[in-house]
Design a protein around this motif. Structure first.
Motif, PDB file in Angstrom:
ATOM      1  N   UNK A  80       0.806  -1.230   0.000  1.00  0.00           N
ATOM      2  CA  UNK A  80       0.000   0.000   0.000  1.00  0.00           C
ATOM      3  C   UNK A  80       0.833   1.271   0.000  1.00  0.00           C
ATOM      4  N   UNK A  81       2.154   1.152   0.237  1.00  0.00           N
ATOM      5  CA  UNK A  81       3.018   2.347   0.167  1.00  0.00           C
ATOM      6  C   UNK A  81       3.115   2.786  -1.284  1.00  0.00           C
ATOM      7  N   UNK A  82       2.996   4.070  -1.507  1.00  0.00           N
ATOM      8  CA  UNK A  82       3.091   4.551  -2.883  1.00  0.00           C
ATOM      9  C   UNK A  82       3.965   5.804  -2.986  1.00  0.00           C
ATOM     10  N   UNK A  83       4.486   6.028  -4.194  1.00  0.00           N
ATOM     11  CA  UNK A  83       5.215   7.250  -4.539  1.00  0.00           C
ATOM     12  C   UNK A  83       4.656   7.728  -5.863  1.00  0.00           C
ATOM     13  N   UNK A  97       6.306  12.087 -11.302  1.00  0.00           N
ATOM     14  CA  UNK A  97       5.769  12.966 -12.343  1.00  0.00           C
ATOM     15  C   UNK A  97       6.859  13.235 -13.368  1.00  0.00           C
ATOM     16  N   UNK A  98       6.578  12.882 -14.611  1.00  0.00           N
ATOM     17  CA  UNK A  98       7.548  13.116 -15.668  1.00  0.00           C
ATOM     18  C   UNK A  98       6.859  13.950 -16.751  1.00  0.00           C
ATOM     19  N   UNK A  99       7.311  15.197 -16.899  1.00  0.00           N
ATOM     20  CA  UNK A  99       6.771  16.105 -17.916  1.00  0.00           C
ATOM     21  C   UNK A  99       5.243  16.153 -17.864  1.00  0.00           C
ATOM     22  N   UNK A 100       4.705  16.291 -16.665  1.00  0.00           N
ATOM     23  CA  UNK A 100       3.266  16.452 -16.519  1.00  0.00           C
ATOM     24  C   UNK A 100       2.503  15.141 -16.486  1.00  0.00           C
ATOM     25  N   UNK A 101       3.159  14.043 -16.777  1.00  0.00           N
ATOM     26  CA  UNK A 101       2.508  12.728 -16.711  1.00  0.00           C
ATOM     27  C   UNK A 101       2.721  12.184 -15.303  1.00  0.00           C
ATOM     28  N   UNK A 102       1.620  11.972 -14.581  1.00  0.00           N
ATOM     29  CA  UNK A 102       1.742  11.462 -13.215  1.00  0.00           C
ATOM     30  C   UNK A 102       1.552   9.949 -13.199  1.00  0.00           C
ATOM     31  N   UNK A 103       2.515   9.278 -12.582  1.00  0.00           N
ATOM     32  CA  UNK A 103       2.470   7.817 -12.445  1.00  0.00           C
ATOM     33  C   UNK A 103       2.463   7.514 -10.951  1.00  0.00           C
ATOM     34  N   UNK A 104       1.620   6.590 -10.521  1.00  0.00           N
ATOM     35  CA  UNK A 104       1.678   6.185  -9.121  1.00  0.00           C
ATOM     36  C   UNK A 104       2.305   4.791  -9.052  1.00  0.00           C
ATOM     37  N   UNK A 105       3.384   4.735  -8.265  1.00  0.00           N
ATOM     38  CA  UNK A 105       4.124   3.481  -8.095  1.00  0.00           C
ATOM     39  C   UNK A 105       3.745   2.947  -6.718  1.00  0.00           C
ATOM     40  N   UNK A 106       3.234   1.736  -6.662  1.00  0.00           N
ATOM     41  CA  UNK A 106       2.682   1.240  -5.402  1.00  0.00           C
ATOM     42  C   UNK A 106       3.135  -0.189  -5.148  1.00  0.00           C
ATOM     43  N   UNK A 120      -4.906   1.630   1.561  1.00  0.00           N
ATOM     44  CA  UNK A 120      -5.437   0.267   1.471  1.00  0.00           C
ATOM     45  C   UNK A 120      -5.862  -0.022   0.042  1.00  0.00           C
ATOM     46  N   UNK A 121      -6.443   0.993  -0.587  1.00  0.00           N
ATOM     47  CA  UNK A 121      -6.735   0.915  -2.011  1.00  0.00           C
ATOM     48  C   UNK A 121      -6.650   2.340  -2.571  1.00  0.00           C
ATOM     49  N   UNK A 122      -6.826   2.472  -3.866  1.00  0.00           N
ATOM     50  CA  UNK A 122      -6.746   3.807  -4.470  1.00  0.00           C
ATOM     51  C   UNK A 122      -8.168   4.338  -4.612  1.00  0.00           C
ATOM     52  N   UNK A 123      -8.445   5.372  -3.830  1.00  0.00           N
ATOM     53  CA  UNK A 123      -9.794   5.905  -3.767  1.00  0.00           C
ATOM     54  C   UNK A 123      -9.795   7.297  -4.370  1.00  0.00           C
ATOM     55  N   UNK A 124     -10.634   7.503  -5.362  1.00  0.00           N
ATOM     56  CA  UNK A 124     -10.646   8.803  -6.023  1.00  0.00           C
ATOM     57  C   UNK A 124     -11.234   9.855  -5.081  1.00  0.00           C
ATOM     58  N   UNK A 125     -10.533  10.999  -4.943  1.00  0.00           N
ATOM     59  CA  UNK A 125     -11.034  12.025  -4.029  1.00  0.00           C
ATOM     60  C   UNK A 125     -12.293  12.724  -4.551  1.00  0.00           C
ATOM     61  N   UNK A 126     -12.648  12.522  -5.844  1.00  0.00           N
ATOM     62  CA  UNK A 126     -13.736  13.308  -6.431  1.00  0.00           C
ATOM     63  C   UNK A 126     -15.098  12.634  -6.197  1.00  0.00           C
TER      64      UNK A 126
END
Ligand code: FES
Ligand SMILES: [Fe+2]
Length: 459
Positions: free
Chosen positions: A63-66, A69-78, A107-113
């Motif tokens: 569940x740890x993530x980082x 961001x590369x040139x505006x492209x956001x990647x989540x590494x988990x 615990x999971x990826x939950x969209x804030x919206x």
């Protein structure tokens, strides 16, 4: 992809538009300042290359993530499971909202919206009022994944699902660097700063030693810490000459200690102590406290001055390392010399490595401004189990607030001035030192292969 092994064989490429065309060791400034060139890099280079996203120690638990961001492209590494790291395009399947920001544990990826939820495997687990949507399929709802590879403790990602395996991409570096056990090293510090320069300019500040007497005069006069500019005599005497060698897309550059293991220039006890102490205080990398205390011990010995001191210093460092419980093999000096040095991993990673420690850099472009990048600098060191300091990353939008030490401060000041000078209407492009600045030219050659395809006549 063709590897460019010798710059002397490089032919001018008529297929490259003239304003971006490389000459022999000449790089037109438009490759740094043109927004169009940046867009080509963003479209054709970064989506197809392996890039370091984080180190495994940054995501130790499930569940740890980082966020990378590369040139505006956001990647989540988990860390999805105990032994599995995944990387997702960080974008909700509903309206695209970023799912994870910065660092953390979930615990999971939950969209804030609207609270859609995804498992750490990327599979959608929840759509709010799902019955309102007539056409959603499980496949559509899955997060889009990037390729993930691990080497030497780093997690690399490639946005291209058809990318070659990381091991192949990095060849021949993994074998060459295996002796250092980089995967066992841990962070001593990690700083992220925004720099007012092109992403390549930032890396290039760390790609050669040609700038050392000009930028860091204190390093060529280890007994004084004065930063007064080097005199003509000192420049002529400059010991920092360092050649390099292209290794496929990547480059290895040898440091003085590799070229001349018994460089007699600083073969006196006082210099050895001063060099280590200075680096520990102002660079906080490569030279460790262990080495500084070994030099101090050596300075009190009855050994004569001279190159014999280098071997003795290595011996004392080794004794200290073993006493700490570290794995510290005794390498053949030639083997160690071959591997010790500065490595450029295409496109945006550089590190200097020696036995027991590493100083690393990564540069990520701004999505639209060619004169801005996000730059990471960090130090790694081997520690006995349980002895590594806690990982505390720091981020600064104004790099001067980041207390980066005297050496990096000098380098960062240069990149600001390079940016201003590149924009001079009188300046057409950089003329590189063909021997000492080869890593800079090599990156440009490889960029051409990614952006414009293999050079005509090559396949
Ligand atoms: S954007 Fe993610 S749930 Fe609506
Ligand atoms: Fe420097």
């Amino acid at each position: 992809m063709t590897a460019v092994d010798s710059l002397d064989d490089v032919a001018v490429r008529p297929d490259v538009p003239e304003r971006w065309r490389l000459g022999r060791y000449f790089v037109p400034k438009s490759r740094y300042v043109d927004p169009e060139f940046l867009q080509l890099e963003i479209e054709r280079v970064f989506p197809r290359t392996w890039m370091p996203a984080c180190r495994l120690e940054e995501i130790p638990g499930v569940g740890d993530f980082v966020e990378f961001i590369i040139a505006g492209e956001s990647i989540v590494v988990v860390r999805a499971e105990a032994g599995t790291v995944r990387a997702f395009f960080n974008s909700c399947r509903h309206r695209g909202t970023r799912l994870a920001r910065g660092r953390g544990r979930v615990g999971n990826l939950r969209c804030p919206f609207h609270a859609w939820q995804y498992g750490l495997d990327g599979v959608n687990q929840y759509v709010h009022d799902e019955g309102d949507f007539p056409d959603l399929t499980p496949e559509y709802l899955c997060l889009r994944q990037c390729k993930v590879g691990e080497w030497a403790g780093w997690v690399f990602v490639n946005l291209d699902g058809n990318a070659e395996p990381l091991e192949e991409y990095l060849y021949p570096l993994p074998e060459r660097l295996a002796l250092f056990n980089i995967e066992d090293m841990r962070y001593t510090w990690h700083k992220t700063v925004t720099l007012p320069c092109n992403w390549k300019t930032a890396l290039e500040a760390f790609s050669e030693s040609y700038h050392v007497p000009g930028t860091h005069p204190q390093l060529i006069r280890p007994l004084e810490h004065s930063v007064r500019p080097a005199s003509r005599r000192e420049l002529l005497d400059d010991p920092s000459w360092a050649p390099s060698q292209a290794l496929g897309r990547h480059v290895a550059r040898y440091l003085i200690e590799a070229r001349d293991p018994a460089n007699p220039r600083y073969a006196d006890k006082k210099s050895l102590v001063a060099i280590s102490e200075y680096h520990v205080k102002e660079l906080r990398a490569l030279h460790t406290k262990k080495e500084a205390s070994a030099a101090e011990e050596l300075s009190r010995s009855l050994l004569p001055e001279g190159p014999v001191l280098f071997a003795e210093l290595k011996k004392i460092v080794r004794e200290k390392a073993l006493a700490e419980g570290l794995d510290w093999p005794e390498f053949d000096p030639a083997v160690l010399g071959q591997a010790t040095g500065n490595y450029t991993i295409f496109p945006n990673m550089i590190f200097l490595v020696r036995q027991g420690s590493l100083l690393g850099y990564r540069s990520c472009p701004h999505p639209t401004d060619p004169d801005s990048c996000v730059f990471d600098a960090y130090a790694l060191e081997l520690f006995a189990p349980g002895k590594a300091p806690e990982f505390k990353p720091e981020t600064y939008t104004e790099w001067r607030e980041g207390d980066v030490g005297q050496i990096l401060t000098q380098d960062f000041m240069n990149v600001e001035d390079v940016t201003v000078g590149l924009h001079s209407s009188a300046f057409k492009g950089t003329t590189l030192n063909p021997i000492q600045e080869k890593p800079i030219f090599h990156r440009q050659l490889v960029l051409d292969e990614y952006i414009f395809g293999p050079a005509p006549g090559e396949s």
